[in-house]
Design an enzyme around this catalytic site. Structure first.
Site, PDB file in Angstrom:
ATOM      1  N   ASP A  77      -1.797   1.962  18.217  1.00  0.00           N
ATOM      2  CA  ASP A  77      -2.675   0.549  18.000  1.00  0.00           C
ATOM      3  C   ASP A  77      -2.090  -0.442  16.975  1.00  0.00           C
ATOM      4  O   ASP A  77      -2.737  -1.421  16.565  1.00  0.00           O
ATOM      5  CB  ASP A  77      -4.191   1.125  17.361  1.00  0.00           C
ATOM      6  CG  ASP A  77      -5.157   0.593  18.247  1.00  0.00           C
ATOM      7  OD1 ASP A  77      -4.971  -0.323  19.085  1.00  0.00           O
ATOM      8  OD2 ASP A  77      -6.235   0.894  18.002  1.00  0.00           O
ATOM      9  N   ASN A 127     -13.695   0.665  -7.393  1.00  0.00           N
ATOM     10  CA  ASN A 127     -14.514   1.647  -7.213  1.00  0.00           C
ATOM     11  C   ASN A 127     -15.576   2.349  -8.023  1.00  0.00           C
ATOM     12  O   ASN A 127     -15.946   3.483  -8.030  1.00  0.00           O
ATOM     13  CB  ASN A 127     -14.214   2.796  -6.113  1.00  0.00           C
ATOM     14  CG  ASN A 127     -13.416   2.109  -5.023  1.00  0.00           C
ATOM     15  OD1 ASN A 127     -13.943   1.342  -4.486  1.00  0.00           O
ATOM     16  ND2 ASN A 127     -12.343   2.663  -4.522  1.00  0.00           N
ATOM     17  N   GLN A 178       7.527   4.000   5.982  1.00  0.00           N
ATOM     18  CA  GLN A 178       6.484   4.945   6.564  1.00  0.00           C
ATOM     19  C   GLN A 178       5.475   5.457   5.620  1.00  0.00           C
ATOM     20  O   GLN A 178       5.629   5.650   4.502  1.00  0.00           O
ATOM     21  CB  GLN A 178       7.011   6.131   7.429  1.00  0.00           C
ATOM     22  CG  GLN A 178       6.535   6.914   8.140  1.00  0.00           C
ATOM     23  CD  GLN A 178       5.688   6.155   9.108  1.00  0.00           C
ATOM     24  OE1 GLN A 178       4.433   6.034   9.150  1.00  0.00           O
ATOM     25  NE2 GLN A 178       6.373   5.946  10.271  1.00  0.00           N
ATOM     26  N   ASP A 211       0.771  -0.996  -0.019  1.00  0.00           N
ATOM     27  CA  ASP A 211       0.124   0.032   0.039  1.00  0.00           C
ATOM     28  C   ASP A 211       0.847   1.254  -0.137  1.00  0.00           C
ATOM     29  O   ASP A 211       2.096   1.149  -0.554  1.00  0.00           O
ATOM     30  CB  ASP A 211      -1.076   0.046   1.252  1.00  0.00           C
ATOM     31  CG  ASP A 211      -2.423   0.572   0.974  1.00  0.00           C
ATOM     32  OD1 ASP A 211      -2.280   1.843   0.835  1.00  0.00           O
ATOM     33  OD2 ASP A 211      -3.261  -0.157   0.616  1.00  0.00           O
ATOM     34  N   ASP A 234      14.149   2.496  -0.030  1.00  0.00           N
ATOM     35  CA  ASP A 234      14.788   2.324   1.253  1.00  0.00           C
ATOM     36  C   ASP A 234      14.101   1.413   2.171  1.00  0.00           C
ATOM     37  O   ASP A 234      12.988   1.120   1.612  1.00  0.00           O
ATOM     38  CB  ASP A 234      15.219   3.888   1.996  1.00  0.00           C
ATOM     39  CG  ASP A 234      13.926   4.521   2.192  1.00  0.00           C
ATOM     40  OD1 ASP A 234      12.699   3.950   2.770  1.00  0.00           O
ATOM     41  OD2 ASP A 234      13.631   5.802   1.630  1.00  0.00           O
ATOM     42  N   HIS A 245      -3.572   5.796   3.325  1.00  0.00           N
ATOM     43  CA  HIS A 245      -4.235   4.959   3.083  1.00  0.00           C
ATOM     44  C   HIS A 245      -4.068   3.637   3.730  1.00  0.00           C
ATOM     45  O   HIS A 245      -4.849   2.595   4.027  1.00  0.00           O
ATOM     46  CB  HIS A 245      -4.465   4.741   1.712  1.00  0.00           C
ATOM     47  CG  HIS A 245      -5.358   3.688   0.939  1.00  0.00           C
ATOM     48  ND1 HIS A 245      -4.950   2.266   0.607  1.00  0.00           N
ATOM     49  CD2 HIS A 245      -6.512   3.694   0.422  1.00  0.00           C
ATOM     50  CE1 HIS A 245      -5.638   1.829  -0.013  1.00  0.00           C
ATOM     51  NE2 HIS A 245      -6.870   2.670  -0.139  1.00  0.00           N
ATOM     52  N   ASN A 291      -6.202  -4.057  24.057  1.00  0.00           N
ATOM     53  CA  ASN A 291      -5.155  -3.294  24.709  1.00  0.00           C
ATOM     54  C   ASN A 291      -5.588  -1.771  25.234  1.00  0.00           C
ATOM     55  O   ASN A 291      -4.644  -0.963  25.739  1.00  0.00           O
ATOM     56  CB  ASN A 291      -4.182  -3.058  23.516  1.00  0.00           C
ATOM     57  CG  ASN A 291      -4.532  -2.007  22.640  1.00  0.00           C
ATOM     58  OD1 ASN A 291      -5.812  -1.669  22.253  1.00  0.00           O
ATOM     59  ND2 ASN A 291      -3.324  -1.469  21.705  1.00  0.00           N
ATOM     60  N   SER A 320     -11.288  -0.679  -1.124  1.00  0.00           N
ATOM     61  CA  SER A 320      -9.984  -0.857  -0.203  1.00  0.00           C
ATOM     62  C   SER A 320     -10.254  -1.198   1.185  1.00  0.00           C
ATOM     63  O   SER A 320      -9.395  -1.687   1.817  1.00  0.00           O
ATOM     64  CB  SER A 320      -9.234   0.411  -0.479  1.00  0.00           C
ATOM     65  OG  SER A 320      -8.640   0.881  -1.686  1.00  0.00           O
ATOM     66  N   ASP A 325      10.636   0.347   1.421  1.00  0.00           N
ATOM     67  CA  ASP A 325       9.712   1.474   0.539  1.00  0.00           C
ATOM     68  C   ASP A 325      10.482   1.539  -0.871  1.00  0.00           C
ATOM     69  O   ASP A 325      11.533   1.648  -0.937  1.00  0.00           O
ATOM     70  CB  ASP A 325      10.331   2.790   1.381  1.00  0.00           C
ATOM     71  CG  ASP A 325       9.705   4.086   0.462  1.00  0.00           C
ATOM     72  OD1 ASP A 325       9.206   3.534  -0.463  1.00  0.00           O
ATOM     73  OD2 ASP A 325       9.728   5.151   1.121  1.00  0.00           O
ATOM     74  N   ASP A 341     -15.887 -12.022  -5.996  1.00  0.00           N
ATOM     75  CA  ASP A 341     -16.237 -13.176  -5.224  1.00  0.00           C
ATOM     76  C   ASP A 341     -17.184 -13.193  -4.113  1.00  0.00           C
ATOM     77  O   ASP A 341     -18.023 -13.768  -4.006  1.00  0.00           O
ATOM     78  CB  ASP A 341     -14.816 -13.944  -5.006  1.00  0.00           C
ATOM     79  CG  ASP A 341     -13.892 -14.485  -6.001  1.00  0.00           C
ATOM     80  OD1 ASP A 341     -14.477 -14.881  -6.977  1.00  0.00           O
ATOM     81  OD2 ASP A 341     -12.762 -13.919  -5.991  1.00  0.00           O
TER      82      ASP A 341
END
Length: 951
Positions: free
Chosen positions: A187, A310, A213, A178, A209, A218, A232, A392, A204, A361
């Site tokens: 979290d 979409n 991050q 992504d 690299d 998204h 938690n 997504s 990445d 499906d």
């Protein structure tokens, strides 16, 4: 330029490729996608947008590096050193290529025609299309819908019930390809995969690299739905509460990414043990190299839930049957791909979700989904959560559900996961014809499984006998009960066997009806989990069962085998007869052994060939073909064990040190190594030559002593000690020897004239050996070679040369071993050729008309011819009397010359004119010879003088 939704309008070769992150367009007033087109959605054009000046290529596997580099250089391309992949090459157009007019279009076209290239593609761009946010929901309806926000209670995936069984596992690995993931999010951080040094495992591929991050938001939202840490006390929870996620950044801050980045990310996931890859992105271009990567993941048993898409720029979902969307539309060609549509909190399709009767499906919640966002991008960094829409957002629900199934059962394959998710989906009437399953994801039902294990397909039971129905149960909390039903029509209709019985894995009944098409169905009481027999079994009023052979046995052609069986009920009636058949191909075809024999439970069978490893026996009641049984597995029929020694055959003579190739043949049933023995006493006792050698039919033995006239060879199987053979007759082993047999005693040869044949015999040397042949002229004191290194074939020609000898001998010696030799037992002679005139030799008086005998002697007599000449002037001149007359030592001459006082005779050997002799003195014709001596007496008893004519 007119642009049609999802359709291609070519602009040169460049095209815009919608690689959406599959966020829906804008939100309506209630927070859901409306029919109006969303703002800021990408415009879809032609064949897709791609990275300028970049081409992706994969070569055929057998193409060497030099050929690959040559293909690249010819097109004006060079490898991109920053891109690392074992599967594809990322190439850039060189400055020289640009100057020559090379474009992405021309480079791809040229490469596709190159014989070394398997596939070439532009580096298509994928985009993450951002959607505006609604006010956040305080609860996650997709996991547990109680009707909050105006939704319909129960329109969820059933996470609460699933968590009663399992909440997660650190052994499950999910890759999130992504825009990256905020791996420090409170979290998410505990569910991010790290190496032993605490470093995030990820990459990445946008900035090349190791820091994946998220700078778009998204990917973090997707990761939160999959696996935000549960229980938690912080924020939200993912579908799976404990998991290890690999963040892979393939999309930049604008939501754009390339096919090469997606391919590299998939390969990274494969190499780092991912079991699931979440693909919340896609587009209309079927990039072959991306499909190759998807198939590599399939071979690694990795499931890829993928967003169905979409819709277009109008914000309304499209039919993927006509407007494909990749990678989700590869669900029909790549078995590990699941295409996921989006539903809202009322179990309705969202307006933006794509659909397709075969190309999509399953559905999952994807409208107004609350999840994590990067802390750096959150409106309130202390509360980094937000709502997003899109397929997504539906896709990570499926990825998380598959991960939770693996946490509960790590042995499930990608296909097992796919089957369970599809089979357990909640069917929604409105989804029929729109998606393959016609249902929305139900995680709790996917975890809960009832699997019938018996009766098995083809099982036959006697009416009234106990039949054990067994099953496996998974994912239920005790106490749990099941309902059991039976069908006699192959599963069309069912009648109840037990309305409510404990879910303990077994139920026994003796009331099953007669039928050859029985099936069982088991259902959970109070839930919708069910399973039915995969195939039919039978309950009959009689049965017959084969007792032997059952498989695994080994029988020899020609031997007798006892076939046995047992029969019950109708089939056991004493008047019944049975047919016995034999199959050589594992039961596909049968041949009769006994077309009809007494049903007494056994029959002796003489096994017939040919050999087979797929033998089976079938017994059938004559007149009731349903009463039949066969061997459940194969047995072996082998040819009789045979072994025959073919060499030595007997009668041979071998010498010590000679190479002998022992040979034998065996039947195919004799396997494994053999031992080879030899006997010196005709087989009374044995000694081992080779304790274990390959059964390949030949073994070379260097013959060893001592000598014997009663040699034999035996070959025996080591795996079948009773199988052996001895060669047919005895052979001899002798010390090697040579014996000179010629020239014979008393032989004489003329030097420089005769040819002699030297002969000898040999024992134990072999015709392939070689010898030296020598002659001695002094009784063996010295030797000269007359044939060096000549074949040991028993003879050698010698053109007799050299000086005369009366005590000549021959010696023959082995080249390989000079101690093996022989010398003539008796001498022969070598003579120089001589010729001596005997008469007339001087002093005689001959009269014309007289017949006189010219005589000569010498070693040359008897060989060839001679010329006889007459001189009438004392030897000054000569005339021929007889030319080429036989060299037999005499010739009759009728004197016809006139009166001569100084006559002489000369005899010359025609084989060598230097060999001649003439009268020592003159003789007279018709008168007394003048100047002569000896008074005319014949020249008898004297030693003749040898004269040679100098030429």
């Amino acid at each position: 330029m007119q642009v049609k939704k999802h359709r291609c309008a070519t602009v040169g070769y460049k095209a815009i490729f919608s690689l959406t992150a599959l966020l829906a367009g804008g939100l309506g007033t209630a927070g859901w996608m409306t029919g109006a087109a969303a703002q800021n959605r990408p415009v879809f054009e032609a064949q897709g947008e791609f990275v300028p000046d970049v081409v992706l290529v994969s070569f055929k596997e057998d193409v060497p590096l030099a050929a690959r580099l040559g293909a690249v250089a010819r097109v004006g391309l060079a490898p991109d050193p920053s891109f690392k992949s074992n599967a594809i090459a990322r190439l850039r157009i060189t400055p020289q290529g640009k100057a020559a007019g090379v474009t992405v279009a021309s480079a791809v076209a040229t490469l596709k025609r190159d014989g070394t290239v398997r596939a070439a593609e532009p580096d298509h761009i994928y985009r993450l299309a951002a959607a505006p946010n609604d006010p956040r929901f305080s609860e996650l309806y997709g996991l547990n819908n109680t009707g909050q926000g105006g939704g319909r209670a129960g329109a969820h995936i059933g996470a609460l019930r699933a968590w009663d069984v399992v909440t997660g596992s650190d052994q499950v690995v999910v890759a999130v390809i992504d825009s990256g993931v905020d791996y420090d999010h409170p979290d998410l951080k505990d569910n991010i995969m790290k190496d032993s040094a605490g470093k995030v495992v990820g990459f990445d591929y946008v900035n090349n690299d190791a820091d994946p991050q998220d700078d778009e938001g998204h990917g973090t939202h997707v990761a939160g739905t999959i696996g935000a840490r549960g229980n938690n006390g912080v924020g939200v929870t993912g579908v799976i509460q404990r998991v290890k996620m690999i963040p892979l950044k393939a999309f930049d801050a604008t939501g754009a990414g390339s096919a090469s980045a997606d391919i590299a990310s998939i390969d990274f996931a494969i190499q780092n043990g991912a079991q699931i890859i979440n693909a919340s992105w896609g587009g209309p271009i079927a990039n072959q190299l991306l499909l190759d990567a998807v198939n590599r993941a399939a071979r690694a048993d990795i499931l890829i839930p993928s967003a169905a898409g979409n819709g277009g720029d109008d914000g309304i979902g499209d039919d993927n049957e006509t407007l494909p969307h990749y990678p989700s539309s590869w669900n029909t060609v790549a078995p590990n791909v699941i295409s996921v549509a989006a539903t809202d909190n009322t179990d309705a399709f969202t307006g933006f979700s794509n659909f397709g009767a075969k190309s999509v499906d399953i559905a999952a919640p994807g409208g107004a989904i609350l999840s994590t966002v990067p802390t750096s991008m959150a409106t309130d960094p202390a509360n980094p959560y937000d709502i997003k829409n899109g397929t997504s957002m539906a896709t990570p629900h499926v990825s998380g559900a598959a991960a939770l199934l693996l946490a509960n059962n790590p042995n499930l394959s990608a296909l097992d996961l796919k089957s369970r998710l599809f089979k357990s989906a909640d069917r929604v009437q409105a989804f029929n014809g729109k998606i393959t399953t016609g249902g929305r994801l139900n995680l709790s039902q996917a975890l809960q499984q009832l699997t019938l294990t018996s009766p098995a397909s083809g099982d036959v039971f006697l009416s009234g006998s106990d039949v054990s129905i067994t099953w496996d149960s998974e994912g239920f909390t005790a106490p749990h009960f099941v309902k059991l039903e039976a069908s006699t029509d192959g599963g069309t209709t069912f009648t109840t066997l037990a309305d409510r019985t404990e879910d303990d894995g077994e139920f026994t009944t003796s009331t099953l009806p007669l039928s050859n098409n029985l099936r069982i169905r088991i259902s959970g009481v109070g839930d919708t989990v069910t399973d039915s027999s995969d195939a039919s079994f039978s309950v009959v009023d009689g049965s017959i069962q084969l007792v032997a052979p059952l498989g695994g046995e080994e029988f020899e052609v020609g031997k007798r085998v006892l076939l046995s069986w047992d029969s019950q009920g109708y089939a056991k009636d004493g008047s019944r007869r049975v047919k016995l058949e034999f199959s050589r191909d594992g039961g596909q075809t049968y041949e009769d052994i006994f077309a009809s024999t007494t049903n007494d439970g056994q029959e002796a069978w003489t096994v017939t060939g040919p050999a087979t490893t797929q033998g089976r026996i079938r017994v059938t009641t004559v007149g009731r073909l349903e009463f039949s049984d066969e061997s459940p597995s194969n047995f072996q029929v082998r040819e009789a064990y045979t072994l025959e020694v073919t060499r030595p055959a007997g009668g041979e003579i071998f010498r010590e040190g000679q190479a002998l190739d022992i040979a034998w043949t065996t039947s195919s049933s004799v396997t494994g190594n053999v031992a080879i023995d030899r006997s010196r006493d005709g087989g009374a006792t044995w000694e081992t030559l080779f304790p274990s050698t390959r059964n390949d039919g030949t073994e070379r033995w260097i013959v060893t002593g001592p000598t014997t006239r009663l040699g034999r060879i035996r070959v025996r199987s080591l795996t079948r000690p009773e199988v052996s053979d001895t060669n047919n007759g005895v052979f001899q082993v002798q010390l090697p020897s040579l014996t000179v047999t010629g020239p014979r005693a008393g032989s004489r040869f003329l030097a420089n004239r005769d040819s002699a044949v030297i002969t000898w015999s040999s024992t134990g040397l072999g015709l392939d050996s070689r010898v030296n042949v020598e002659v001695s002229r002094d009784g063996g004191l010295s030797w000269e070679t007359i044939a060096a290194n000549t074949p040991n074939d028993g003879s050698a020609a010698w053109a007799v040369t050299g000086r005369a000898a009366t005590n000549a001998l021959v010696r023959v010696t082995s080249v390989a071993d000079s101690s093996i030799q022989d010398i003539s037992d008796v001498a022969f002679s070598v003579e120089e050729p001589t010729l001596f005139l005997v008469t007339p030799n001087g002093g005689e008086t001959l009269r014309p008309g007289d017949e006189t005998l010219i005589q000569w002697s010498g070693s040359s007599v008897g060989v060839g011819t001679v010329d006889i000449e007459l001189s009438t002037d004392g030897g000054a001149t000569w005339s021929v009397l007889f030319a080429g007359t036989s060299n037999d030592g005499s010739e009759a001459w009728t004197v016809d010359s006139a009166k001569v006082k100084s006559a002489r005779i000369r005899v010359t050997w025609n084989d060598d004119a230097a060999i001649q002799d003439a009268s020592d003195r003159s003789f007279a014709i018709n008168g007394k010879a003048s100047g002569g001596g000896g008074g005319g007496r014949p020249n008898q008893g004297r030693t003749p003088v040898r004269r040679k004519i100098q030429r």
